[in-house]
Design an enzyme around this catalytic site. Structure first.
Site, PDB file in Angstrom:
ATOM      1  N   ASP A 487       0.816  -1.220   0.000  1.00  0.00           N
ATOM      2  CA  ASP A 487       0.000   0.000   0.000  1.00  0.00           C
ATOM      3  C   ASP A 487       0.845   1.263   0.000  1.00  0.00           C
ATOM      4  O   ASP A 487       0.337   2.357  -0.253  1.00  0.00           O
ATOM      5  CB  ASP A 487      -0.866   0.033   1.270  1.00  0.00           C
ATOM      6  CG  ASP A 487      -2.114  -0.798   1.129  1.00  0.00           C
ATOM      7  OD1 ASP A 487      -2.685  -0.830   0.039  1.00  0.00           O
ATOM      8  OD2 ASP A 487      -2.521  -1.414   2.130  1.00  0.00           O
TER       9      ASP A 487
HETATM   10  C1  BGC Z   1       0.360   1.210   6.251  1.00  0.00           C
HETATM   11  C2  BGC Z   1      -0.014  -0.014   5.460  1.00  0.00           C
HETATM   12  C3  BGC Z   1      -1.502  -0.101   5.347  1.00  0.00           C
HETATM   13  C4  BGC Z   1      -2.053   1.196   4.768  1.00  0.00           C
HETATM   14  C5  BGC Z   1      -3.545   1.206   4.599  1.00  0.00           C
HETATM   15  C6  BGC Z   1      -0.299   2.446   5.689  1.00  0.00           C
HETATM   16  O1  BGC Z   1      -0.047   3.518   6.517  1.00  0.00           O
HETATM   17  O2  BGC Z   1       1.745   1.358   6.273  1.00  0.00           O
HETATM   18  O3  BGC Z   1       0.515  -1.182   6.060  1.00  0.00           O
HETATM   19  O4  BGC Z   1      -1.855  -1.172   4.534  1.00  0.00           O
HETATM   20  O5  BGC Z   1      -1.671   2.282   5.586  1.00  0.00           O
HETATM   21  O6  BGC Z   1      -4.225   1.304   5.779  1.00  0.00           O
HETATM   22  C1  NOJ Z   2      -1.624  -3.879   5.407  1.00  0.00           C
HETATM   23  C2  NOJ Z   2      -2.800  -3.983   4.514  1.00  0.00           C
HETATM   24  O1  NOJ Z   2      -3.912  -4.433   5.235  1.00  0.00           O
HETATM   25  C3  NOJ Z   2      -2.526  -4.919   3.360  1.00  0.00           C
HETATM   26  O2  NOJ Z   2      -3.616  -4.922   2.485  1.00  0.00           O
HETATM   27  C4  NOJ Z   2      -1.275  -4.500   2.648  1.00  0.00           C
HETATM   28  O3  NOJ Z   2      -1.041  -5.440   1.630  1.00  0.00           O
HETATM   29  C5  NOJ Z   2      -0.110  -4.423   3.592  1.00  0.00           C
HETATM   30  N1  NOJ Z   2      -0.428  -3.573   4.685  1.00  0.00           N
HETATM   31  C6  NOJ Z   2       1.176  -3.934   2.917  1.00  0.00           C
HETATM   32  O4  NOJ Z   2       1.138  -2.587   2.641  1.00  0.00           O
END
Ligand code: BGC
Ligand code: NOJ
Length: 828
Positions: A487
C-alpha cells in the site's frame, strides 16, 4: 524473558504477570458479536461493525492504551479498601494474578488479601451478548463483608462520531433501569431500533448509569467515588456519558464462594414493535427478557462455555499435526488457526493497532484471509466470497474496502489498487479446492451492489483478469495504479502536502509506473483461472465434463497465452540479474534494482514470483531466493527491502515516509515472509523454508518476549528490521495477512498437505533432519491419517494409500461411504 506460558492441553496462553510489555489481548465472539479483551480486562465490544455498532467506549490515544474495559471492582467493607481483581484500573499489587486467554474466552483471576476473584469472559455461540462470570471466594479465616461493583461505559453507537461530536453527544444519552438490568437506549427514540443492556444475576444494592456520579468529578476509573463511598449514586443518565454499574453486597463465610453473572448484550426490535406500550417511549423488552434470564443463570453460562470449547475442538480437529517441533505443533494445531478465525471475522478493522473506525473489510485482505480459514467453516467462506464479489466494479476493479454492516464499498478509502481484483481469483480457487463446490461459480452476483447487474461469479473472475490486461504499461507489465500489495509504494501519488493521505491521493495520470509484483500475481491468478475454466461444469447444468467443452478450452488457452506473455515480460523487463525487480516508477526508472541507491532489492517480487512458479525452470527462482538470504534475511525474519530509504522520495510515496526499519520501509513485514517460505519449498529447500518459518513463529519467539513485546501466541504484522533501533520488536499484532499466509505455507507447502481439485496432494518439503511427522486432515468429509517417514534426504514422495502403493502425490477421493483413509508417505 517470558510473561507467562502455553498450556497446550487446555489450548490457553497463561499470563502470569499483569504488566506485559503491551496489552496482550484476545477476541471474544466469532460470529456477529465481538469483543477485544486485554489481560487486564481492558477493551471494548461491538456488534458486526466496530465503527457503526460500537457497544462500549474506547478512548483513542489513551494511556494505557487498553483503558476502558470490562472492569469489576471489589471492596472490603470492613477496611473500606477497594481493588481491581484484573489489576487494571486500580493496579493494586495482587497475589496470584493469572490471565488465561483461550479459544474465544478469557479468564482473569487473582487473589488480594485473602479474597480470590476469577472472571470468565465469553460470548456464547449464536448469541449477541457476552457473559462475565465472576466467582468470589473468601480464603480468610474470618467472614468477609464485600461489595462488588461492575462497570462499562457505553459508546453512542457510531464510534467515530462518539469520539468527536461532543456538542451533540453530551445531550443524547438515555437509559432505562428495570430488574437489575440497565438498558442503554441512546437514539432509540428516533431512527435506531437497537439497544444494549447490562444485566446482573444478583440482587443489587444500587446502580449507576451516569459516569460522573459514579467516578466523581475530576476522577478516573482508578478511583471511583462510588467505591470510596461504598455506595452507588443510583444515577439515571440524561445526556453526558451513560455507563452501567451494579453494586452487589456479598457476605462470605470463611471458605465460601459465590458466583455472579453479568450479561452485556445487543438487541434489535422490529421497527413496529419498538415501544411498549406502543404509544410510549419505553423500550419494548419482551423479546430480550428470555435471553437475559437464560444467561443470568450460572448453569447456562457453564453450558455456553462447554459448547464453545466443543465448537473449537471440532474446528481445530480438521487439521492437526505432530511434528518434531513443538512451536509448529502449537501454532498449527491451536493458535495460528485461531488467529485465522479472527482475521477472517475482523479483517483489519478492530484491534489495539486498528482503531475500528478506520477500516472495514479489505478486498485483498479478506480474500487472502480465506486461505487460512476456508477449511474451518467453508459455508462462511462462501458467503464472504459472494459479499466481496458484490462490491466489485463493472470494470473488474474494486473498492479497496467495504463496511461489514452495509456490505457496501467504502469510497473514502479509495480504489485503483491494481492488484485487488486478482485476489478474488485466488480466494475462489482456494474455496473450490477445499470444497469441490462448483456451484459457487454460477451464483448471480451484482457489480457494486447494483440490483440488476448480476452476473455469475465466474464472470467476475474473468473481469478480474481482464482488468489487468486493459492496464498494461510501457514494458507490457501491469500498471500499478494507486499501489499494489504494498500500500505504501505510491508511484503516482507525488504528495508534497502535509496530512494528505497517501492512500487516496493521486497526482499523476498513472500510465507509466508498472508493478512486477502484480505481474507475478497475474501469472498465478491466470493459471488458476485457466484451470477453473477447464474444470468448471458446463453452465448448461450437465454434470462435470471429463474434458472441458471446446469453448472453455479455448478460453483457458487464451488465459495461459497471456500468462506466458507476462512471464516473458517478467524475464525481459522484470529481472535485475540477481533478483526480480520490484517496479518501474512514473519516470520509467527502476525500483528494487542494483542500480538504485536505496531500495535495491524487495522481498515481494522474490517471494511472490517464486511462489507463483516464475523462474523455476531457468534458475532465476533459485538466484532470487539466494539474494533474499544474502541481503534481506535477519535473525528476526526477512526485511521488506534493502537498503532502507533514508529520506523521503516524492516519487515513491509512503514507503519512504517511515523511518528506516519500520513498516514497509525495511521492516520485517511478516505477511510476505511465507511467500519466500513457499518459494523455498517450490525449489525443494525444506531447511531454508522451515528456518524462515521458525524465525517469525510467535511461540518460538516467546522466550524473547521482552524484545518481541507483542503476544507470543499470535503473529504481528511487523517486526522492526535491522535498520531500526528496536530490531526484533513486534507491532500491530493479531490482524494481519501473516496469519493466513503462515498457516497456508506451513500446512500446504512445508508439511505439503495441499488441497487440490483431484484430491489431497501430499508433497512435504521439510527439513532434512526431520525423521518424519504425522497429520490428520479432514477433507471433503473424509479423514486422512497421514504418516510421513523420511528414508532419504530429498523430497521425493512415495504414497501408500490404505495399504496400496499409489503413483504420484495425490490421494484421490476414496469410494463412497469410506470416511477414513490411511496414507503412508515415504520421503527420499
Ligand atoms: C500502512 C499499510 C496499510 C495502509 C492502509 C499504511 O499507513 O503502512 O501497512 O496497509 O496504511 O491502511
Ligand atoms: C496492510 C494492509 O492491510 C494490506 O492490504 C497490505 O497489503 C499491507 N499492509 C502492505 O502494505
Amino acid at each position: 524473558m517470558k510473561f507467562g506460558y502455553f498450556d497446550d492441553q487446555r489450548r490457553e496462553y497463561v499470563i502470569t504477570q499483569p504488566d506485559t510489555p503491551l496489552p496482550w489481548i484476545n477476541y471474544l465472539g466469532c460470529q456477529a458479536y465481538f469483543g477485544i479483551i486485554s489481560n487486564t480486562a481492558g477493551g471494548y465490544s461491538f456488534y458486526r461493525d466496530a465503527r457503526l455498532r460500537r457497544l462500549t467506549r474506547y478512548r483513542y490515544n489513551n494511556v494505557p492504551f487498553d483503558l476502558g474495559g470490562r472492569y469489576i471492582y471489589l471492596r472490603d467493607n470492613q477496611s473500606n479498601q477497594f481493588w481491581s481483581p484484573s489489576w487494571q484500573p486500580t493496579r493494586h499489587q495482587l497475589e496470584r494474578y493469572e490471565c488465561r486467554h483461550g479459544m474465544g474466552y478469557s479468564i482473569i483471576g487473582s487473589e488480594y488479601q485473602g479474597v480470590e476473584a476469577r472472571t470468565r469472559y465469553l460470548v456464547p455461540l449464536d448469541e449477541n451478548l457476552e457473559i462475565w462470570q465472576l466467582t468470589v471466594t473468601n480464603h480468610r479465616p474470618a467472614p468477609a463483608k464485600l461489595s462488588v461493583f461492575s462497570s462499562v461505559e457505553f459508546c453512542l453507537w457510531d464510534a467515530q462520531d462518539d469520539s468527536a461530536n461532543f456538542q451533540r453527544n453530551f445531550s443524547t444519552g438515555q437509559v432505562e433501569i428495570e430488574d437489575e438490568v440497565i438498558y442503554h437506549k441512546t437514539e432509540y427514540r428516533e431512527r435506531r431500533d437497537h439497544f444494549a443492556y447490562f444485566a446482573c444475576s444478583a440482587k443489587i444494592a444500587g446502580f449507576d448509569t451516569q459516569r460522573e456520579p459514579f467516578l466523581g468529578p475530576y476522577r478516573g476509573w482508578d478511583s471511583p467515588l462510588a467505591l470510596e463511598r461504598g455506595e452507588s449514586a443510583n444515577s439515571v443518565a440524561h445526556g453526558w456519558a451513560p455507563i452501567a454499574s451494579h453494586h452487589v453486597k456479598l457476605d462470605l463465610k470463611p471458605g465460601e464462594s459465590r458466583q455472579i453473572v453479568f450479561v452485556l448484550g445487543y438487541h434489535e426490535n422490529p421497527k413496529e414493535q419498538k415501544f411498549d406500550p406502543p404509544d410510549s417511549q419505553t423500550v419494548n423488552k419482551k423479546s430480550v427478557k428470555a435471553v437475559i434470564a437464560k444467561y443470568r443463570n450460572p448453569a447456562s453460562a457453564d453450558a455456553a462455555f462447554e459448547q464453545l470449547r466443543q465448537y473449537w475442538d471440532s474446528l481445530l480437529r480438521i487439521c492437526q499435526v505432530e511434528t518434531p517441533c513443538v512451536h509448529t505443533n502449537r501454532m498449527v494445531n491451536i493458535w495460528n488457526a485461531y488467529q485465522c478465525m479472527a482475521t477472517f471475522n475482523i479483517s483489519r478493522s478492530a484491534s489495539f493497532y486498528e482503531s475500528g473506525i478506520g477500516r472495514g473489510l479489505g478486498f485483498r485482505d479478506s480474500n487472502q484471509d480465506l486461505l487460512g480459514f476456508v477449511h474451518m467453516v467453508p459455508s462462511r467462506a462462501r458467503e464472504r466470497i459472494l459479499d466481496i464479489a458484490a462490491t466489485q466494479l463493472p470494470s473488474g476493479g474494486a473498492y479497496h474496502q467495504y463496511q461489514p454492516l452495509t456490505k457496501r464499498g467504502n469510497n473514502d478509502i479509495g480504489g485503483n489498487f491494481n492488484d485487488d481484483p486478482h485476489w478474488l481469483i485466488l480466494g475462489v480457487a482456494a474455496y473450490l479446492k477445499e470444497t469441490g463446490d462448483w456451484s459457487i461459480l454460477e451464483e448471480p452476483v451484482p457489480y457494486d451492489n447494483e440490483p440488476g447487474s448480476e452476473q455469475p461469479l465466474y464472470e467476475h473472475l474473468q473481469r478480474s483478469f481482464q482488468y489487468t490486461l486493459a492496464r498494461l504499461g510501457p514494458h507490457g507489465l501491469p500498471l500499478i495504479g494507486r499501489a499494489d500489495w504494498n500500500d505504501c509504494l505510491n508511484l503516482n501519488c507525488f504528495s508534497d502536502t502535509p496530512g494528505q493521505s497517501f492512500q487516496t491521493t493521486t497526482n499523476k495520470e498513472g500510465q507509466v509506473a508498472e508493478s512486477v509484483f502484480i505481474a507475478g500475481l497475474f501469472c498465478l491468478a491466470g493459471r488458476e483461472l485457466a484451470e477453473i475454466t477447464c474444470r468448471r461444469p458446463c453452465p448448461d447444468g450437465k454434470e462435470k465434463l471429463q474434458s472441458p467443452c471446446s469453448s472453455a478450452a479455448k478460453l483457458a488457452n487464451g488465459y495461459l497465452a497471456e500468462v506466458a506473455r507476462m512471464e516473458e515480460a517478467i524475464r525481459q523487463h522484470g529481472w535485475d540479474g540477481e533478483w526480480f525487480l520490484r517496479a518501474y516508477d512514473d519516470f520509467g526508472g527502476k525500483v528494487g534494482s542494483k542500480e538504485c541507491e536505496e531500495g535495491k532489492i524487495f522481498i515481494e517480487t522474490q517471494g511472490f514470483c517464486t511462489l507463483a512458479g516464475a523462474g523455476l525452470d531457468n534458475g532465476m527462482a533459485r538466484k532470487a531466493l539466494a539474494s533474499v538470504r544474502q541481503h534481506l534475511a535477519t535473525e528476526h525474519g526477512i526485511v521488506l527491502q534493502q537498503p532502507a530509504y533514508s529520506r523521503y522520495y516524492l516519487e515513491l510515496g509512503e514507503i519512504s515516509s517511515y523511518p528506516p526499519g519500520y513498516k514497509e520501509n525495511a521492516g520485517i513485514f511478516c505477511h510476505n515472509n511465507p511467500w519466500v517460505m513457499i518459494g523455498e519449498a517450490r525449489v525443494g529447500n525444506g531447511d531454508s523454508a522451515f528456518d524462515y518459518y521458525s524465525l517469525i513463529n510467535p511461540s518460538k519467539r516467546e522466550e524473547i518476549s521482552e524484545i518481541h513485546r507483542c503476544e507470543p501466541y499470535v503473529y504481528a504484522q511487523m517486526i522492526a528490521g535491522m535498520d531500526a533501533p528496536t530490531h526484533g520488536e513486534a507491532k500491530n499484532s493479531w490482524l494481519t495477512g501473516t496469519a493466513a499466509w503462515n498457516y497456508f505455507a506451513i500446512t500446504q507447502w512445508i508439511l505439503g498437505i495441499r488441497t487440490s481439485y483431484d484430491g489431497l496432494e501430499i508433497a512435504p518439503v521439510v527439513p532434512k533432519g526431520w525423521k518424519g511427522f504425522k497429520a490428520t486432515r479432514k477433507f471433503r468429509g473424509v479423514t486422512y491419517q497421514v504418516d510421513v517417514e523420511r528414508v532419504g534426504p530429498g523430497n521425493n514422495v512415495a504414497l501408500t494409500v490404505d495399504g496400496v502403493l499409489t503413483a504420484g502425490d495425490v490421494v484421490a477421493p476414496p469410494p463412497e461411504g469410506v470416511r477414513q483413509v490411511a496414507v503412508k508417505v515415504t520421503l527420499s
